[in-house]
Design a protein around this motif. Structure first.
Motif, PDB file in Angstrom:
ATOM      1  N   ALA A 157      57.149  68.254   5.016  1.00 24.11           N
ATOM      2  CA  ALA A 157      57.896  67.711   5.908  1.00 24.11           C
ATOM      3  C   ALA A 157      59.322  67.522   5.702  1.00 24.11           C
ATOM      4  O   ALA A 157      59.693  67.933   4.601  1.00 24.11           O
ATOM      5  CB  ALA A 157      57.461  66.253   6.217  1.00 24.11           C
TER       6      ALA A 157
ATOM      7  N   ALA B 112      53.959  62.561   3.412  1.00 22.78           N
ATOM      8  CA  ALA B 112      54.285  62.809   4.945  1.00 22.78           C
ATOM      9  C   ALA B 112      52.855  62.388   5.546  1.00 22.78           C
ATOM     10  O   ALA B 112      51.803  62.296   5.277  1.00 22.78           O
ATOM     11  CB  ALA B 112      54.584  64.373   5.166  1.00 22.78           C
TER      12      ALA B 112
ATOM     13  N   TRP C 116      48.626  72.397   7.602  1.00 27.63           N
ATOM     14  CA  TRP C 116      48.037  71.098   7.819  1.00 27.63           C
ATOM     15  C   TRP C 116      46.793  70.552   7.808  1.00 27.63           C
ATOM     16  O   TRP C 116      46.197  69.691   6.994  1.00 27.63           O
ATOM     17  CB  TRP C 116      49.017  70.352   8.896  1.00 27.63           C
ATOM     18  CG  TRP C 116      50.286  70.497   8.937  1.00 27.63           C
ATOM     19  CD1 TRP C 116      51.218  71.138   7.876  1.00 27.63           C
ATOM     20  CD2 TRP C 116      51.096  70.507   9.977  1.00 27.63           C
ATOM     21  NE1 TRP C 116      52.500  71.160   8.493  1.00 27.63           N
ATOM     22  CE2 TRP C 116      52.142  71.032   9.796  1.00 27.63           C
ATOM     23  CE3 TRP C 116      50.888  70.009  11.632  1.00 27.63           C
ATOM     24  CZ2 TRP C 116      53.478  70.784  10.844  1.00 27.63           C
ATOM     25  CZ3 TRP C 116      51.889  69.998  12.585  1.00 27.63           C
ATOM     26  CH2 TRP C 116      53.154  70.510  12.132  1.00 27.63           C
TER      27      TRP C 116
ATOM     28  N   ILE D 117      54.573  66.756  12.490  1.00 28.91           N
ATOM     29  CA  ILE D 117      54.570  66.376  10.966  1.00 28.91           C
ATOM     30  C   ILE D 117      56.008  65.640  10.782  1.00 28.91           C
ATOM     31  O   ILE D 117      56.828  65.876  11.533  1.00 28.91           O
ATOM     32  CB  ILE D 117      54.465  67.334   9.861  1.00 28.91           C
ATOM     33  CG1 ILE D 117      54.115  66.958   8.678  1.00 28.91           C
ATOM     34  CG2 ILE D 117      55.591  68.635  10.175  1.00 28.91           C
ATOM     35  CD1 ILE D 117      53.796  67.938   7.495  1.00 28.91           C
ATOM     36  N   TYR D 118      55.899  64.452  10.082  1.00 30.21           N
ATOM     37  CA  TYR D 118      57.093  63.774   9.655  1.00 30.21           C
ATOM     38  C   TYR D 118      56.892  62.883   8.356  1.00 30.21           C
ATOM     39  O   TYR D 118      55.730  62.793   7.954  1.00 30.21           O
ATOM     40  CB  TYR D 118      57.375  62.750  10.965  1.00 30.21           C
ATOM     41  CG  TYR D 118      56.319  61.653  11.032  1.00 30.21           C
ATOM     42  CD1 TYR D 118      56.446  60.360  10.561  1.00 30.21           C
ATOM     43  CD2 TYR D 118      55.334  62.006  11.725  1.00 30.21           C
ATOM     44  CE1 TYR D 118      55.789  59.351  10.480  1.00 30.21           C
ATOM     45  CE2 TYR D 118      54.274  60.865  11.824  1.00 30.21           C
ATOM     46  CZ  TYR D 118      54.399  59.811  11.408  1.00 30.21           C
ATOM     47  OH  TYR D 118      53.564  58.708  11.469  1.00 30.21           O
ATOM     48  N   THR D 119      57.915  62.617   7.866  1.00 29.11           N
ATOM     49  CA  THR D 119      57.895  61.689   6.846  1.00 29.11           C
ATOM     50  C   THR D 119      58.840  60.444   6.957  1.00 29.11           C
ATOM     51  O   THR D 119      59.463  60.576   8.169  1.00 29.11           O
ATOM     52  CB  THR D 119      58.370  62.359   5.326  1.00 29.11           C
ATOM     53  OG1 THR D 119      58.119  61.411   4.206  1.00 29.11           O
ATOM     54  CG2 THR D 119      59.712  62.869   5.450  1.00 29.11           C
TER      55      THR D 119
ATOM     56  N   MET E 148      61.457  65.254  12.632  1.00 28.63           N
ATOM     57  CA  MET E 148      59.818  65.562  13.196  1.00 28.63           C
ATOM     58  C   MET E 148      59.810  66.720  13.925  1.00 28.63           C
ATOM     59  O   MET E 148      60.552  67.147  14.622  1.00 28.63           O
ATOM     60  CB  MET E 148      59.383  64.203  14.064  1.00 28.63           C
ATOM     61  CG  MET E 148      57.913  64.460  14.344  1.00 28.63           C
ATOM     62  SD  MET E 148      57.192  63.124  15.620  1.00 28.63           S
ATOM     63  CE  MET E 148      55.653  63.294  15.570  1.00 28.63           C
TER      64      MET E 148
END
Length: 403
Positions: free
Chosen positions: A187, A213, A253, A204-206, A192
């Motif tokens: 990420a 993430a 992912w 996907i994000y952190t 995002m």
């Protein structure tokens, strides 16, 4: 007066804090052996929940734990270039006061606020509740309580034990949600990244406080899929079937599914109870009126409901039939509005066609291009729409109820 709360996620600790402040003897029972601090996803707090958190003294801590997601990049299936969106302007259009925070971090903040005045029983659950308040547990000795509250989520144990046929009154909103933990290197900080196509969305994000993430998946389904909600192997199979081949990044992912330490999968389902009280038992948050995971602002509704339930019990002097009636009366309108909003958002967030995916990207870009004041003014013209969660009213019980 002794009150038992089942569930220590969001609504449970908020309710426990306010009840203990009003002088009630409060016990919280939680099935997990400790506070859940693995996995989970980001949640939103809107103005009323922010103000209630401020009254609890936890807002400064919450604000240090925000995700920090300021940018949004949207890739459409079949499009050559992504759309870049200023996420702060999108949020500013729908809320004057808002934070995004990981659910587990929020739960811990609320737990810490009242833990010294509340008894917590971890690693246990309720097995039966009698009409006179006698409660039996898996491990602890039976005990009698004046009031029992289910704050144990969409699959509430308390609701299934007490509400009979009504416990299963739900409406499937036509989709599924999954969240998994993936390496943080996949990420980008404060951004995002979303891939969207007809009937499916993956992102996907952190977050600044995280060391990993989160990959998020949402997809449409005309009918409910056949699986048990605890059958993780089958859930991962369904997820792969829905997303394999969408994009090389999304396939990466999915490759993490076999080694992810945490995984969540559930239908986007709305509870349809008209009343969430039976005798000396009541429900709060997702256990009673879940509008639908990821589409209906359920976290803010849970905080609001917990605050109102505690205030009405205190104002009624422990007369729970009167308190429950007032609680349901005050929450009926917000719950109806959140249900209607969630049904609409379930269709919009995951578009049913390529044209719908294009509309999502272009609408977000338009908000970014327009002046913030203009987008905020346009949104305020329809408080039942995007500004719904900022416009929910409540009264301040702390001014009228002694500690």
């Amino acid at each position: 007066m002794r009150i038992l709360i089942s569930g220590a996620s969001i609504a449970g600790p908020v309710l426990a804090y306010w009840l203990s402040r009003y002088g009630f003897d409060v016990t919280v029972v939680e099935r997990a052996p400790a506070l859940r601090k693995t996995g989970g996803h980001s949640v939103d707090l809107f103005r009323p929940a922010m103000e209630i958190s401020e009254m609890m003294g936890v807002l400064p801590k919450i604000e240090t734990l925000v995700t920090g997601t300021d940018a949004l990049t949207i890739y459409r299936e079949g499009a050559r270039r992504p759309a870049h969106v200023d996420n702060t302007k999108v949020i500013g259009a729908v809320s004057d006061r808002h934070v995004e925070i990981m659910r587990d971090d929020l739960s811990e903040a609320y737990y810490d606020a009242g833990r010294d005045q509340v008894e917590y029983l971890f690693g246990d659950s309720i097995t039966a509740v009698s009409p006179d308040g006698e409660v039996t547990f898996e491990h602890a000795a039976p005990s009698r309580f004046d009031v029992v509250v289910g704050a144990d989520g969409l699959h509430s144990n308390v609701r299934h034990l007490v509400f009979g046929d009504d416990a299963g009154r739900t409406q499937f909103l036509g989709g599924y949600l999954a969240v998994q933990s993936v390496p943080k290197a996949l990420a980008r900080d404060q951004e995002m990244v979303v891939h969207v196509g007809a009937g499916r969305l993956a992102g996907i994000y952190t977050a600044l406080p995280l060391d990993d993430a989160r990959a998020l998946f949402m997809f449409r389904s005309k009918a409910e899929l056949q699986y048990h909600y605890r059958d993780v192997v089958r859930q991962k199979e369904l997820l792969r079937e829905a997303f394999t081949g969408m994009h090389a990044a999304v396939d990466g992912w999915l490759d993490e599914l076999d080694r992810t330490p945490t995984f969540y999968f559930d239908s986007i389902t709305q509870l349809q109870l008209d009343s969430w009280s039976r005798g000396r038992v009541t429900l709060v948050g997702d256990a009673g009126y879940c509008p639908g995971p990821a589409v209906g602002g359920s976290t803010s509704i849970a905080v609001l409901g917990a605050y109102i339930l505690a205030g009405e019990l205190a104002q009624a002097g422990g007369d729970y039939p009167r308190a429950f009636a007032a609680y349901e009366q005050q929450m009926a309108h917000p719950v109806r509005r959140s249900r209607a909003f969630a049904r609409t958002m379930a269709k919009i967030i995951v578009p049913g066609s390529a044209a719908g995916a294009c509309a999502i990207a272009r609408s977000a870009q338009l908000i970014t291009m327009l002046p913030s004041g203009l987008t905020r003014a346009l949104a305020k013209m329809n408080p039942r729409g995007a500004r719904l969660y900022d416009s929910m009213p409540y009264k301040e019980y702390s001014a009228t109820v002694p500690r």
